[in-house]
Design a protein around this motif. Sequence first.
Motif, PDB file in Angstrom:
ATOM      1  N   MET A   1       0.844  -1.195   0.000  1.00  0.00           N
ATOM      2  CA  MET A   1       0.000   0.000   0.000  1.00  0.00           C
ATOM      3  C   MET A   1       0.882   1.250   0.000  1.00  0.00           C
ATOM      4  O   MET A   1       1.853   1.330   0.744  1.00  0.00           O
ATOM      5  N   ASP A   2       0.522   2.233  -0.849  1.00  0.00           N
ATOM      6  CA  ASP A   2       1.237   3.502  -0.899  1.00  0.00           C
ATOM      7  C   ASP A   2       0.706   4.400   0.222  1.00  0.00           C
ATOM      8  O   ASP A   2      -0.294   5.097   0.056  1.00  0.00           O
ATOM      9  N   VAL A   3       1.387   4.379   1.367  1.00  0.00           N
ATOM     10  CA  VAL A   3       0.889   5.086   2.549  1.00  0.00           C
ATOM     11  C   VAL A   3       0.828   6.590   2.315  1.00  0.00           C
ATOM     12  O   VAL A   3      -0.133   7.250   2.727  1.00  0.00           O
ATOM     13  N   GLU A   4       1.842   7.150   1.658  1.00  0.00           N
ATOM     14  CA  GLU A   4       1.854   8.593   1.428  1.00  0.00           C
ATOM     15  C   GLU A   4       0.642   9.020   0.584  1.00  0.00           C
ATOM     16  O   GLU A   4       0.027  10.055   0.852  1.00  0.00           O
ATOM     17  N   ARG A   5       0.314   8.245  -0.415  1.00  0.00           N
ATOM     18  CA  ARG A   5      -0.846   8.563  -1.244  1.00  0.00           C
ATOM     19  C   ARG A   5      -2.132   8.479  -0.431  1.00  0.00           C
ATOM     20  O   ARG A   5      -3.023   9.327  -0.564  1.00  0.00           O
ATOM     21  N   VAL A   6      -2.216   7.473   0.432  1.00  0.00           N
ATOM     22  CA  VAL A   6      -3.401   7.315   1.278  1.00  0.00           C
ATOM     23  C   VAL A   6      -3.540   8.500   2.236  1.00  0.00           C
ATOM     24  O   VAL A   6      -4.643   9.033   2.434  1.00  0.00           O
ATOM     25  N   ILE A   7      -2.429   8.927   2.814  1.00  0.00           N
ATOM     26  CA  ILE A   7      -2.482  10.058   3.742  1.00  0.00           C
ATOM     27  C   ILE A   7      -2.942  11.320   3.023  1.00  0.00           C
ATOM     28  O   ILE A   7      -3.794  12.072   3.524  1.00  0.00           O
ATOM     29  N   ASP A   8      -2.387  11.577   1.837  1.00  0.00           N
ATOM     30  CA  ASP A   8      -2.826  12.735   1.051  1.00  0.00           C
ATOM     31  C   ASP A   8      -4.321  12.660   0.761  1.00  0.00           C
ATOM     32  O   ASP A   8      -5.043  13.658   0.851  1.00  0.00           O
ATOM     33  N   GLU A   9      -4.777  11.479   0.430  1.00  0.00           N
ATOM     34  CA  GLU A   9      -6.198  11.284   0.125  1.00  0.00           C
ATOM     35  C   GLU A   9      -7.056  11.566   1.359  1.00  0.00           C
ATOM     36  O   GLU A   9      -8.077  12.262   1.270  1.00  0.00           O
ATOM     37  N   ARG A  22     -10.518   6.935   7.462  1.00  0.00           N
ATOM     38  CA  ARG A  22      -9.229   6.499   8.003  1.00  0.00           C
ATOM     39  C   ARG A  22      -9.287   5.052   8.473  1.00  0.00           C
ATOM     40  O   ARG A  22      -8.398   4.235   8.171  1.00  0.00           O
ATOM     41  N   ASP A  23     -10.347   4.722   9.237  1.00  0.00           N
ATOM     42  CA  ASP A  23     -10.453   3.368   9.770  1.00  0.00           C
ATOM     43  C   ASP A  23     -10.605   2.350   8.647  1.00  0.00           C
ATOM     44  O   ASP A  23     -10.077   1.223   8.732  1.00  0.00           O
ATOM     45  N   ALA A  24     -11.311   2.739   7.579  1.00  0.00           N
ATOM     46  CA  ALA A  24     -11.478   1.817   6.454  1.00  0.00           C
ATOM     47  C   ALA A  24     -10.133   1.553   5.768  1.00  0.00           C
ATOM     48  O   ALA A  24      -9.812   0.406   5.420  1.00  0.00           O
ATOM     49  N   ARG A  25      -9.332   2.594   5.574  1.00  0.00           N
ATOM     50  CA  ARG A  25      -8.041   2.403   4.929  1.00  0.00           C
ATOM     51  C   ARG A  25      -7.079   1.632   5.828  1.00  0.00           C
ATOM     52  O   ARG A  25      -6.251   0.850   5.341  1.00  0.00           O
ATOM     53  N   ALA A  26      -7.159   1.848   7.158  1.00  0.00           N
ATOM     54  CA  ALA A  26      -6.322   1.073   8.083  1.00  0.00           C
ATOM     55  C   ALA A  26      -6.699  -0.411   8.018  1.00  0.00           C
ATOM     56  O   ALA A  26      -5.830  -1.291   8.044  1.00  0.00           O
ATOM     57  N   ALA A  27      -8.007  -0.684   7.914  1.00  0.00           N
ATOM     58  CA  ALA A  27      -8.462  -2.075   7.810  1.00  0.00           C
ATOM     59  C   ALA A  27      -7.964  -2.706   6.506  1.00  0.00           C
ATOM     60  O   ALA A  27      -7.578  -3.885   6.483  1.00  0.00           O
ATOM     61  N   SER A  31      -5.717  -6.018   6.180  1.00  0.00           N
ATOM     62  CA  SER A  31      -6.101  -7.141   5.308  1.00  0.00           C
ATOM     63  C   SER A  31      -4.992  -7.483   4.329  1.00  0.00           C
ATOM     64  O   SER A  31      -4.829  -8.642   3.937  1.00  0.00           O
ATOM     65  N   ALA A  32      -4.236  -6.454   3.935  1.00  0.00           N
ATOM     66  CA  ALA A  32      -3.125  -6.671   3.011  1.00  0.00           C
ATOM     67  C   ALA A  32      -1.863  -7.128   3.742  1.00  0.00           C
ATOM     68  O   ALA A  32      -0.791  -7.210   3.123  1.00  0.00           O
ATOM     69  N   GLU A  33      -2.003  -7.397   5.042  1.00  0.00           N
ATOM     70  CA  GLU A  33      -0.886  -7.839   5.876  1.00  0.00           C
ATOM     71  C   GLU A  33       0.276  -6.841   5.844  1.00  0.00           C
ATOM     72  O   GLU A  33       1.430  -7.212   5.691  1.00  0.00           O
ATOM     73  N   ASP A  34      -0.103  -5.580   6.002  1.00  0.00           N
ATOM     74  CA  ASP A  34       0.886  -4.498   6.074  1.00  0.00           C
ATOM     75  C   ASP A  34       0.683  -3.779   7.407  1.00  0.00           C
ATOM     76  O   ASP A  34       0.102  -2.689   7.456  1.00  0.00           O
ATOM     77  N   PRO A  35       1.134  -4.371   8.527  1.00  0.00           N
ATOM     78  CA  PRO A  35       0.858  -3.796   9.849  1.00  0.00           C
ATOM     79  C   PRO A  35       1.481  -2.416  10.048  1.00  0.00           C
ATOM     80  O   PRO A  35       0.915  -1.577  10.750  1.00  0.00           O
ATOM     81  N   ALA A  36       2.634  -2.163   9.442  1.00  0.00           N
ATOM     82  CA  ALA A  36       3.270  -0.850   9.599  1.00  0.00           C
ATOM     83  C   ALA A  36       2.399   0.243   8.988  1.00  0.00           C
ATOM     84  O   ALA A  36       2.199   1.315   9.579  1.00  0.00           O
ATOM     85  N   ALA A  37       1.872  -0.021   7.783  1.00  0.00           N
ATOM     86  CA  ALA A  37       0.993   0.957   7.141  1.00  0.00           C
ATOM     87  C   ALA A  37      -0.284   1.134   7.939  1.00  0.00           C
ATOM     88  O   ALA A  37      -0.771   2.253   8.128  1.00  0.00           O
ATOM     89  N   ALA A  38      -0.847   0.020   8.427  1.00  0.00           N
ATOM     90  CA  ALA A  38      -2.083   0.092   9.206  1.00  0.00           C
ATOM     91  C   ALA A  38      -1.892   0.932  10.465  1.00  0.00           C
ATOM     92  O   ALA A  38      -2.739   1.757  10.820  1.00  0.00           O
ATOM     93  N   LYS A  39      -0.759   0.736  11.138  1.00  0.00           N
ATOM     94  CA  LYS A  39      -0.490   1.489  12.363  1.00  0.00           C
ATOM     95  C   LYS A  39      -0.345   2.980  12.073  1.00  0.00           C
ATOM     96  O   LYS A  39      -0.872   3.822  12.799  1.00  0.00           O
ATOM     97  N   ARG A  40       0.361   3.292  11.007  1.00  0.00           N
ATOM     98  CA  ARG A  40       0.568   4.709  10.678  1.00  0.00           C
ATOM     99  C   ARG A  40      -0.741   5.390  10.277  1.00  0.00           C
ATOM    100  O   ARG A  40      -1.018   6.510  10.687  1.00  0.00           O
ATOM    101  N   ILE A  41      -1.552   4.709   9.495  1.00  0.00           N
ATOM    102  CA  ILE A  41      -2.827   5.291   9.065  1.00  0.00           C
ATOM    103  C   ILE A  41      -3.771   5.446  10.246  1.00  0.00           C
ATOM    104  O   ILE A  41      -4.436   6.474  10.403  1.00  0.00           O
ATOM    105  N   ALA A  42      -3.830   4.424  11.105  1.00  0.00           N
ATOM    106  CA  ALA A  42      -4.742   4.481  12.248  1.00  0.00           C
ATOM    107  C   ALA A  42      -4.384   5.603  13.216  1.00  0.00           C
ATOM    108  O   ALA A  42      -5.243   6.091  13.954  1.00  0.00           O
ATOM    109  N   ALA A  43      -3.122   6.018  13.211  1.00  0.00           N
ATOM    110  CA  ALA A  43      -2.682   7.070  14.144  1.00  0.00           C
ATOM    111  C   ALA A  43      -2.979   8.475  13.625  1.00  0.00           C
ATOM    112  O   ALA A  43      -2.785   9.453  14.360  1.00  0.00           O
ATOM    113  N   LEU A  44      -3.457   8.609  12.390  1.00  0.00           N
ATOM    114  CA  LEU A  44      -3.719   9.938  11.836  1.00  0.00           C
ATOM    115  C   LEU A  44      -4.838  10.627  12.613  1.00  0.00           C
ATOM    116  O   LEU A  44      -5.844  10.004  12.959  1.00  0.00           O
ATOM    117  N   ARG A  45      -4.669  11.919  12.867  1.00  0.00           N
ATOM    118  CA  ARG A  45      -5.664  12.680  13.613  1.00  0.00           C
ATOM    119  C   ARG A  45      -6.605  13.402  12.666  1.00  0.00           C
ATOM    120  O   ARG A  45      -6.201  13.886  11.611  1.00  0.00           O
TER     121      ARG A  45
END
Length: 257
Positions: A1-9, A22-27, A31-45
Amino acid sequence: MDVERVIDELYGVAPGEFVAARDARAAEARSAEDPAAAKRIAALRRPTLAAWASNRFVRERPEDVGRLLALGETLREAHRLLDPTTFREAAGQQNKVIAAEVRATAALAEEAGHPLSASVRDEVEQLLRAVLADPDIAAEWSAGRLTKPPEAPIGFGGITPEILPPRPPTPPKPDTGARTAAEKAAEKAAAEAARKDEELRSAEAQATEADARVTHLEEELRQARSDRRAARAAVAKASDAAREAHARANEARTDRA
């Protein structure tokens, strides 16, 4: 997953829709077994309304963004060099540019269905003044990922040409070296005026900070109420499910007997 693109979105999503998106993209990341991306996305305020509107402005009006960044560089350089002439010229543009960009930000927000109140417009204005004064804030703002504006203007953001007049030439001293009563009175009045100006700037900064806190707390209260409604709905659903389970269990025991 392109985390930077997701954050911009995500930081282009309206505040009321941010948490769910945010929660949908973290999920999706989990599901894509990318825990680092999930953690970073879930932490977005979630951004405040003023921050979201500013992010939208940055995305939609890149030429205006460049103009404000260039003006900030000019102001900071003139301030560093103590160049009152250049500073007065740039500061004369400052209020016009900020007023125009606040209007543009509000118009873009209204087009998206989220009109800005007077207090939120004030937050946008204070953010733009901070952008002019602080290169770090300018970089954060121009990235389009703000979560909230600075709580109060900083640096020279509130200085206007009237507050920074050209330095007058030093008049020659009288031959006698004695000062008149009028000169002493003028110096005293000038010192008192400077003190009152400083008190005014301090009071304005405190008022702006208080407005920002109120807006932030109102946003948090609205979110808390929404979370409470969702939690109560979940309790009701779980309660119904529990009753149905008990009923099925009782039927099973009766049939077995």
